[in-house]
Design a protein around this motif. Structure first.
Motif, mmCIF file in Angstrom:
data_model
loop_
_atom_site.group_PDB
_atom_site.id
_atom_site.type_symbol
_atom_site.label_atom_id
_atom_site.label_comp_id
_atom_site.label_asym_id
_atom_site.label_seq_id
_atom_site.Cartn_x
_atom_site.Cartn_y
_atom_site.Cartn_z
ATOM 1 N N LEU A 83 -4.413 38.731 -1.228
ATOM 2 C CA LEU A 83 -4.511 37.493 -0.467
ATOM 3 C C LEU A 83 -3.376 36.550 -0.827
ATOM 4 N N THR A 84 -2.976 35.739 0.129
ATOM 5 C CA THR A 84 -2.042 34.660 -0.178
ATOM 6 C C THR A 84 -2.834 33.530 -0.827
ATOM 7 N N LYS A 85 -2.139 32.553 -1.338
ATOM 8 C CA LYS A 85 -2.816 31.416 -1.965
ATOM 9 C C LYS A 85 -3.703 30.708 -0.945
ATOM 10 N N GLU A 86 -3.186 30.541 0.258
ATOM 11 C CA GLU A 86 -3.955 29.862 1.304
ATOM 12 C C GLU A 86 -5.225 30.637 1.645
ATOM 13 N N GLY A 87 -5.100 31.961 1.745
ATOM 14 C CA GLY A 87 -6.268 32.793 2.030
ATOM 15 C C GLY A 87 -7.290 32.746 0.897
ATOM 16 N N ALA A 88 -6.792 32.730 -0.334
ATOM 17 C CA ALA A 88 -7.689 32.669 -1.490
ATOM 18 C C ALA A 88 -8.440 31.346 -1.516
ATOM 19 N N LEU A 89 -7.745 30.257 -1.214
ATOM 20 C CA LEU A 89 -8.398 28.948 -1.191
ATOM 21 C C LEU A 89 -9.444 28.889 -0.083
ATOM 22 N N LYS A 90 -9.138 29.501 1.044
ATOM 23 C CA LYS A 90 -10.074 29.489 2.172
ATOM 24 C C LYS A 90 -11.333 30.296 1.853
ATOM 25 N N ILE A 91 -11.176 31.446 1.234
ATOM 26 C CA ILE A 91 -12.327 32.293 0.907
ATOM 27 C C ILE A 91 -13.241 31.631 -0.109
ATOM 28 N N THR A 92 -12.651 31.052 -1.155
ATOM 29 C CA THR A 92 -13.472 30.493 -2.233
ATOM 30 C C THR A 92 -13.940 29.085 -1.944
ATOM 31 N N GLY A 93 -13.196 28.353 -1.133
ATOM 32 C CA GLY A 93 -13.515 26.951 -0.902
ATOM 33 C C GLY A 93 -13.102 26.085 -2.074
ATOM 34 N N ALA A 94 -12.263 26.619 -2.930
ATOM 35 C CA ALA A 94 -11.814 25.892 -4.121
ATOM 36 C C ALA A 94 -10.655 24.961 -3.768
ATOM 37 N N SER A 95 -10.496 23.938 -4.568
ATOM 38 C CA SER A 95 -9.352 23.048 -4.388
ATOM 39 C C SER A 95 -8.129 23.682 -5.046
ATOM 40 N N ASN A 96 -6.979 23.131 -4.753
ATOM 41 C CA ASN A 96 -5.738 23.623 -5.347
ATOM 42 C C ASN A 96 -5.794 23.504 -6.871
ATOM 43 N N ALA A 97 -6.355 22.406 -7.372
ATOM 44 C CA ALA A 97 -6.442 22.195 -8.824
ATOM 45 C C ALA A 97 -7.331 23.247 -9.486
ATOM 46 N N VAL A 98 -8.468 23.566 -8.870
ATOM 47 C CA VAL A 98 -9.378 24.576 -9.418
ATOM 48 C C VAL A 98 -8.688 25.943 -9.412
ATOM 49 N N PHE A 99 -7.946 26.229 -8.348
ATOM 50 C CA PHE A 99 -7.244 27.501 -8.236
ATOM 51 C C PHE A 99 -6.166 27.624 -9.311
ATOM 52 N N LEU A 100 -5.378 26.561 -9.504
ATOM 53 C CA LEU A 100 -4.338 26.580 -10.532
ATOM 54 C C LEU A 100 -4.941 26.694 -11.927
ATOM 55 N N LYS A 101 -6.096 26.073 -12.148
ATOM 56 C CA LYS A 101 -6.771 26.184 -13.446
ATOM 57 C C LYS A 101 -7.214 27.626 -13.691
ATOM 58 N N ALA A 102 -7.693 28.295 -12.647
ATOM 59 C CA ALA A 102 -8.101 29.698 -12.770
ATOM 60 C C ALA A 102 -6.901 30.582 -13.118
ATOM 61 N N ILE A 103 -5.745 30.268 -12.552
ATOM 62 C CA ILE A 103 -4.534 31.021 -12.875
ATOM 63 C C ILE A 103 -4.151 30.791 -14.330
ATOM 64 N N ASN A 104 -4.169 29.527 -14.760
ATOM 65 C CA ASN A 104 -3.804 29.205 -16.140
ATOM 66 C C ASN A 104 -4.782 29.789 -17.150
ATOM 67 N N ASP A 105 -6.062 29.902 -16.779
ATOM 68 C CA ASP A 105 -7.080 30.473 -17.664
ATOM 69 C C ASP A 105 -7.040 32.001 -17.673
ATOM 70 N N GLY A 106 -6.271 32.597 -16.781
ATOM 71 C CA GLY A 106 -6.158 34.053 -16.730
ATOM 72 C C GLY A 106 -7.202 34.738 -15.883
ATOM 73 N N VAL A 107 -7.994 33.978 -15.146
ATOM 74 C CA VAL A 107 -9.012 34.576 -14.271
ATOM 75 C C VAL A 107 -8.329 35.273 -13.091
ATOM 76 N N VAL A 108 -7.295 34.638 -12.554
ATOM 77 C CA VAL A 108 -6.538 35.169 -11.426
ATOM 78 C C VAL A 108 -5.097 35.378 -11.884
ATOM 79 N N LYS A 109 -4.563 36.560 -11.586
ATOM 80 C CA LYS A 109 -3.185 36.862 -11.968
ATOM 81 C C LYS A 109 -2.352 37.043 -10.706
#
Length: 91
Positions: free
Chosen positions: A36-62
């Motif tokens: 998925l692209t970032k936009e698609g991932a945000l749409k599927i999860t309903g997460a904000s950009n900040a929550v998504f970036l936090k997940a990347i920094n925490d290693g949940v999403v690579k």
């Protein structure tokens, strides 16, 4: 189900066969996973950009780099692990 003794194989041969089986299973599971692209991932999860970036920094999403694409892609199975807190609407 047959045991190792009935097959008369060594422990090393058994583990080698297990590694091959696990590798094939993992390959088939990963082939079913969508990128998925970032936009698609945000749409599927309903997460904000900040929550998504936090997940990347925490290693949940690579981020995955795909040849021929300029944007990073993300595995759907990892994106679905993002925890999104919902705020309750007050009426």
């Amino acid at each position: 189900m047959e045991t190792i003794l009935l097959q008369s194989i060594t422990v090393d041969e058994f583990f080698e066969k297990m590694r091959a089986i696990i590798k094939e299973e993992l390959k088939s599971v990963l082939q079913q996973d969508q990128l998925l692209t970032k936009e698609g991932a945000l749409k599927i999860t309903g997460a904000s950009n900040a929550v998504f970036l936090k997940a990347i920094n925490d290693g949940v999403v690579k981020p995955q780099l795909v040849k021929g694409r300029k944007k990073a892609m993300y595995l759907e199975s990892e994106v679905l692990k993002i925890q999104v807190r919902r705020r309750r609407a007050e009426h």
